[in-house]
Scaffold this active site. Structure first.
Site, PDB file in Angstrom:
ATOM      1  N   ASP A  41     101.552  24.083 128.155  1.00 38.26           N
ATOM      2  CA  ASP A  41     101.957  25.206 128.085  1.00 38.26           C
ATOM      3  C   ASP A  41     101.059  26.390 127.126  1.00 38.26           C
ATOM      4  O   ASP A  41     101.336  26.101 126.012  1.00 38.26           O
ATOM      5  CB  ASP A  41     103.622  24.876 128.108  1.00 38.26           C
ATOM      6  CG  ASP A  41     103.841  24.541 130.043  1.00 38.26           C
ATOM      7  OD1 ASP A  41     103.250  24.308 130.465  1.00 38.26           O
ATOM      8  OD2 ASP A  41     105.228  23.656 128.545  1.00 38.26           O
ATOM      9  N   ASP A  74     108.879  21.230 140.711  1.00 38.51           N
ATOM     10  CA  ASP A  74     109.580  21.676 139.874  1.00 38.51           C
ATOM     11  C   ASP A  74     110.795  20.679 140.070  1.00 38.51           C
ATOM     12  O   ASP A  74     111.641  21.255 141.417  1.00 38.51           O
ATOM     13  CB  ASP A  74     109.738  22.310 138.826  1.00 38.51           C
ATOM     14  CG  ASP A  74     108.424  22.843 137.981  1.00 38.51           C
ATOM     15  OD1 ASP A  74     108.072  21.792 137.858  1.00 38.51           O
ATOM     16  OD2 ASP A  74     108.219  24.278 138.154  1.00 38.51           O
TER      17      ASP A  74
END
EC number: 4.3.2.10
Length: 254
Positions: free
Chosen positions: A130, A11
């Site tokens: 997600d 990330d």
């Protein structure tokens, strides 16, 4: 049989690799180019960069990072985060990405999946999902904006739809399991595998080598993705692959 893949995820926020737990509490991990080179040498099968920058400057830094990273990698590089058009995809591919991962933009505009897969090829288009279980509604639902925004879209409906629209792969993150290192969400993954035939990358919950063995023996996913255990040097990709091989799981060796 297709060999199973192990994929580290980075990330990236404003030029640095960060990591949180259940999408919260970000901490600095290091330099993305250096980490990418490390994972390349560590037998990673692919690498995923998720750009979670909030600023234009952060996104521009990401393009420079992709270009520098791609010149040093011998494995596929997937980029996700902030991609909202085929022009964005084209820019990323020109800077060295091999695949792109679409999430919020695809949910907002499903025709982008069809347009992108037709223009660049299905193999280029990965849909990131997600997923969060909601007791009140008794199902998994898609979340957007880095897991902050709930939607009314059921995960199983969505994965069916994106496969139909031409997506070549799914990257499924269980928000309930993310970062807690207790193992992957087999129930969610098995449900998804019953409704799609495209490859599924499992994310969220990988805490040790046995979790990857359980993942590949108890589900039909094609890859396992993790961040925390590799970033924190709790184990290495090579060690996980050796353990998998010893347990009879067919993994890729470069």
């Amino acid at each position: 049989m297709i060999k199973k893949r192990i994929i580290p995820c980075l990330d990236v926020k404003d030029g640095r690799v960060v990591k949180g737990v259940q999408f919260k509490g970000l901490r600095d991990i290091g330099d993305p180019v250096a980490l990418a080179a490390y994972y390349n040498a560590e037998l990673a099968d692919e690498l995923v960069f998720l750009d979670i920058s909030r600023t234009e400057n952060g996104h521009q830094m990401m393009l420079d990072i992709i270009e520098e990273t791609a010149s040093k990698l011998f494995i596929p590089l997937t980029i996700g985060g902030g991609i909202s058009s085929t022009d964005d995809i084209s820019t990323l591919l020109k800077h060295g990405a091999d695949k792109v991962s679409l999430n919020s933009s695809a949910l907002r505009n499903p025709s982008l999946v069809k347009e992108a897969s037709e223009k660049f090829g299905s193999q280029c288009i990965c849909i990131a999902v997600d997923a969060k279980w909601e007791d009140e509604r008794n199902d998994w639902f898609c979340y957007t904006h880095g897991g902050k925004q709930p939607t009314d879209i059921r995960v199983l409906d969505w994965v069916r739809q994106v496969e139909y629209l031409g997506a070549g792969e799914l990257l499924v993150t269980s928000m309930d399991y993310d970062g807690v290192k207790q193992g992957f969400d087999h129930q969610l993954l098995n449900q998804i595998n019953t409704v799609v035939s495209i490859p599924v990358i499992a994310s969220g919950g990988g805490g040790n080598a046995q979790h990857f063995v359980d993942l590949f023996q108890q589900t039909n996913v094609s890859a396992g993705l993790a961040a925390s255990i590799f970033h924190d040097k709790e184990t290495t990709i090579g060690a996980v692959k050796t353990y998998l091989k010893d347990k009879g799981v067919d993994v890729r060796w470069h």
